[in-house]
Design a protein around this motif. Structure first.
Motif, short mmCIF file in Angstrom:
data_model
loop_
_atom_site.label_atom_id
_atom_site.label_comp_id
_atom_site.label_asym_id
_atom_site.label_seq_id
_atom_site.Cartn_x
_atom_site.Cartn_y
_atom_site.Cartn_z
N ARG A 1 0.63 -1.10 -0.01
CA ARG A 1 -0.06 -0.12 -0.02
C ARG A 1 1.05 1.18 -0.09
NH1 ARG A 1 -5.31 -1.07 1.04
NH2 ARG A 1 -5.77 -3.13 1.97
N SER A 2 0.19 2.38 -0.18
CA SER A 2 0.85 3.86 -0.27
C SER A 2 1.62 3.86 1.09
CB SER A 2 -0.23 4.81 -0.44
OG SER A 2 0.41 6.04 -0.17
N GLY A 3 3.09 4.44 0.61
CA GLY A 3 3.54 4.77 1.87
C GLY A 3 4.84 3.56 2.16
N ARG A 4 4.47 2.50 1.55
CA ARG A 4 5.24 1.17 1.78
C ARG A 4 6.63 1.33 0.73
NH1 ARG A 4 3.90 -4.13 3.39
NH2 ARG A 4 5.72 -4.92 2.81
N ASP B 1 -1.44 -6.48 -4.97
CA ASP B 1 -1.42 -5.19 -5.79
C ASP B 1 -0.12 -4.40 -5.18
OD1 ASP B 1 -3.35 -6.15 -7.35
OD2 ASP B 1 -4.88 -4.68 -6.19
N ASN C 1 -0.06 -0.65 -4.94
CA ASN C 1 -0.73 0.40 -5.01
C ASN C 1 0.09 1.95 -5.37
OD1 ASN C 1 -3.08 -0.99 -4.55
ND2 ASN C 1 -3.50 -0.23 -2.38
N PRO C 2 -0.74 2.72 -5.95
CA PRO C 2 -0.10 4.11 -6.26
C PRO C 2 0.49 4.66 -4.79
CG PRO C 2 -2.54 4.32 -6.92
CD PRO C 2 -2.09 2.95 -6.25
N ARG D 1 -2.06 -6.03 -9.68
CA ARG D 1 -2.04 -4.68 -10.27
C ARG D 1 -1.02 -3.99 -9.89
NH1 ARG D 1 -8.38 -4.18 -9.43
NH2 ARG D 1 -7.37 -4.58 -7.31
N ARG E 1 0.42 -0.31 -9.80
CA ARG E 1 -0.04 1.17 -9.82
C ARG E 1 1.06 2.19 -9.43
NH1 ARG E 1 -6.24 -0.17 -8.27
NH2 ARG E 1 -7.04 -0.58 -10.43
N ARG F 1 -6.00 4.76 -18.48
CA ARG F 1 -5.94 3.51 -18.42
C ARG F 1 -5.69 2.53 -19.66
NH1 ARG F 1 -9.89 0.62 -13.76
NH2 ARG F 1 -8.87 1.48 -12.02
N ARG G 1 -5.52 7.89 -1.64
CA ARG G 1 -4.11 7.62 -1.40
C ARG G 1 -3.70 7.53 0.08
NH1 ARG G 1 -0.24 8.55 -5.27
NH2 ARG G 1 -1.87 8.12 -6.73
N ASP H 1 -5.25 4.72 1.78
CA ASP H 1 -4.47 3.47 1.43
C ASP H 1 -3.14 3.30 2.39
OD1 ASP H 1 -3.80 1.15 -0.12
OD2 ASP H 1 -2.25 2.39 -1.00
N ARG H 2 -2.51 4.52 2.93
CA ARG H 2 -1.37 4.69 3.84
C ARG H 2 -1.98 4.00 5.13
NH1 ARG H 2 3.36 4.42 5.77
NH2 ARG H 2 4.63 6.41 6.24
N VAL I 1 -4.43 2.33 5.89
CA VAL I 1 -5.01 0.77 6.12
C VAL I 1 -3.52 0.17 6.12
CG1 VAL I 1 -5.71 -1.35 4.57
CG2 VAL I 1 -6.97 1.29 4.51
N GLU J 1 -2.67 -2.53 9.20
CA GLU J 1 -2.17 -3.96 9.06
C GLU J 1 -0.99 -4.27 9.80
OE1 GLU J 1 -2.54 -4.07 4.41
OE2 GLU J 1 -4.69 -4.93 4.72
N ASP K 1 -14.32 2.15 -7.72
CA ASP K 1 -12.85 2.85 -8.10
C ASP K 1 -12.40 2.80 -6.80
OD1 ASP K 1 -13.45 3.06 -10.71
OD2 ASP K 1 -13.98 5.25 -10.44
N ASP L 1 -11.71 -0.55 -5.37
CA ASP L 1 -10.68 -1.01 -6.34
C ASP L 1 -9.13 -0.99 -5.55
OD1 ASP L 1 -10.03 -2.69 -8.70
OD2 ASP L 1 -9.40 -0.94 -9.69
N ILE L 2 -9.02 0.09 -5.25
CA ILE L 2 -7.74 0.57 -4.77
C ILE L 2 -7.71 0.07 -3.12
CG2 ILE L 2 -6.00 2.49 -3.80
CD1 ILE L 2 -5.91 2.47 -6.72
N LEU L 3 -8.22 0.29 -2.48
CA LEU L 3 -8.19 0.13 -1.23
C LEU L 3 -8.57 -1.60 -0.60
CD1 LEU L 3 -9.89 3.25 0.62
CD2 LEU L 3 -7.37 2.76 0.07
N ALA L 4 -9.46 -2.22 -1.37
CA ALA L 4 -9.65 -3.35 -0.94
C ALA L 4 -10.00 -3.98 0.12
CB ALA L 4 -8.66 -4.32 -1.81
N ILE L 5 -10.86 -3.16 0.99
CA ILE L 5 -11.17 -3.47 2.40
C ILE L 5 -12.99 -3.38 2.42
CG2 ILE L 5 -9.20 -2.55 3.47
CD1 ILE L 5 -10.65 -0.22 4.39
#
Lengths: 173, 267
Positions: A70-73, A86, A88-89, A104, A106, A144, B151, B154-155, B157, B161, B190, B193-197
């Motif tokens: 995920r973001s930030g990793r 995935d 992620n961005p 994916r 991204r 995309r 974004r 997502d960070r 999440v 984790e 959408d 799709d990114i976060l998947a939670i």
């Protein structure tokens, strides 16, 4: 994800105990890469060539990551990186060797970070924010891709190009 | 009695953490639950304002932690509900005034005789966030349907984790169905799709939220019309209670034309 593309992951090669544990938990075959034996215990012939040993060392040291990055990793690894999930961005992966994303892509990926221009980046969906291989930088076109398919990014003629993944590319040397 | 401690967080500021906390607290209290809302945004407190309890503050969270008062003295009762309380943050201190273990201790005390402890987290991923998340049994991640908010979510999440709080559950706030229909706003799909939670709920953009916040009367308290934000909050409260409530259909006012267009584009 695997079934969608009619592909099957059957083995994970690694020297990292943690990686092999993770793979075994998934029911995948593992072996100590570089141990000179394959899955059936047969002797493997050494790859010839000037960079054979170095390549093998890299291959021996793959990091297997079974989660969404995920973001930030930030994942940094000297050898290859395999992500089952995935990227992620906002996430970044920097690898000395190849980067394979079974999901994916991204985020940001730098393969061949120590200057290996033969390094590959593969993903089931290749839509990164930026890719780097060795000292080349590529920014994918906006929007995309119209057809989602597994793709491989590699250096051809001093620039990074993305090509649809085909089985016969697999043996590229 | 053993309360469930739920932290509401987001990463990015301004996506509606405080609004969500105030409204879920109100909605759960309306279901007859004993609820305490705890403002962990020390130095930038807002929850008291949104709940309309600002002028009744005597003691705050930092007073409790530093031993200047007992916990019940800092709990402001919201008289509009059977059992809803607020523990305000201190306004003149900063996040370092409280540690994650202080938060665990406070929440362990609250667990004794409450059903829910809702913690309003500050924005960011630093000390304030860690304070807010430390005692959580469950984490709600709030986001808006926009790229920067997703974004940051997502960070968050990823951090949850890593700290073994599980991935959290998602609330998408301020969705504008018309903009999604035009393709000008990320859709629910959408974002997922990114976060998947897990998706806990979707709150439509609703002017009544701002009006309610300014008046100190969360919209969950009223607003009976079916597609309102108030209804969305009440639905989420029921989901937290374990009820299976389907996600509200958020139709834009497109009528027949809108539906025809949706068909033509194959949806």
């Amino acid at each position: 994800m695997l079934a969608e593309y009619d592909l099957e992951l059957w083995a994970v090669l690694s020297q990292h105990e943690a990686t092999r544990e993770a793979a075994r938990a998934l029911g995948l075959a593992t072996r100590l890469a570089g141990s000179d034996t394959d899955l059936d215990g047969n002797e493997l012939s050494h790859a010839a060539g000037e960079s054979g040993d170095a390549q093998e060392l890299l291959a021996a040291n793959a990091l297997f990551c079974q989660e969404t990055v995920r973001s930030g990793r930030s994942i940094y690894h000297e050898g290859h990186v395999v992500v089952l999930g995935d990227v992620n961005p906002g996430a970044q992966i920097i690898a000395g060797g190849n980067v394979v994303v079974w999901g994916r892509l991204r985020g940001f990926v730098h393969a061949g970070a120590h200057g290996n221009r033969e390094a590959l980046i593969c993903a089931l969906e290749l839509s990164p924010t930026q890719l780097r291989i060795a000292d080349e930088i590529a920014i994918p076109p906006a929007g995309r891709p119209e057809r989602l398919q597994p793709e491989t990014a590699l250096i051809r003629d001093h620039q990074i190009v993305a090509e649809p993944w085909r089985a016969r590319d697999h043996g590229r040397d | 009695m053993h309360a469930k401690v739920i932290t509401v967080t987001s990463g990015k500021g301004g996506v509606g953490k405080t609004t969500v906390t105030a409204n879920l607290a109100a909605a759960l209290a309306m279901l007859g639950r004993r609820v305490v809302a705890l403002d962990a945004d020390i130095g930038l407190r807002n929850l008291d304002v949104v709940m309309g309890l600002e002028n009744r503050i005597v003691y705050d969270l930092v007073d409790v932690v530093e031993g200047r008062c007992r916990l019940p003295q800092a709990m402001i009762r919201d008289k509009r509900f059977p059992e809803l309380y607020l523990i305000p943050a201190a306004q003149t201190r900063d996040k370092m005034a409280v540690s994650p273990s202080d938060m665990v201790l406070v929440c362990d005390q609250l667990r004794q005789d409450m059903d829910y402890v809702l913690i309003d987290s500050p924005a960011g991923i630093e000390r304030g966030f860690r304070n807010a998340v430390a005692p959580a049994d469950q984490v709600i991640v709030v986001t808006n349907p926009e790229v920067s908010a997703v974004r940051d979510a997502d960070r968050i999440v990823g951090l949850l984790e890593a700290e073994e709080h599980g991935p959290g559950q998602l609330i998408i706030n301020r969705l504008k169905p018309q903009m999604v229909a035009r393709g000008d706003m990320l859709s629910i799909a959408d974002v997922l799709d990114i976060l998947a939670i897990d998706l806990l709920g979707v709150i439509p953009e609703d002017e009544d939220i701002l009006v309610g916040s300014n008046r100190g009367a969360p919209v969950a308290m009223n607003g009976s019309h079916s597609a309102s934000a108030g209804q969305a909050f009440r639905n989420i409260a029921r989901r937290l209670e374990g009820e299976d409530v389907p996600i509200m259909e958020l139709s834009h006012q497109g009528g027949l034309f809108g539906r025809l267009r949706a068909w033509m584009s194959g949806r």
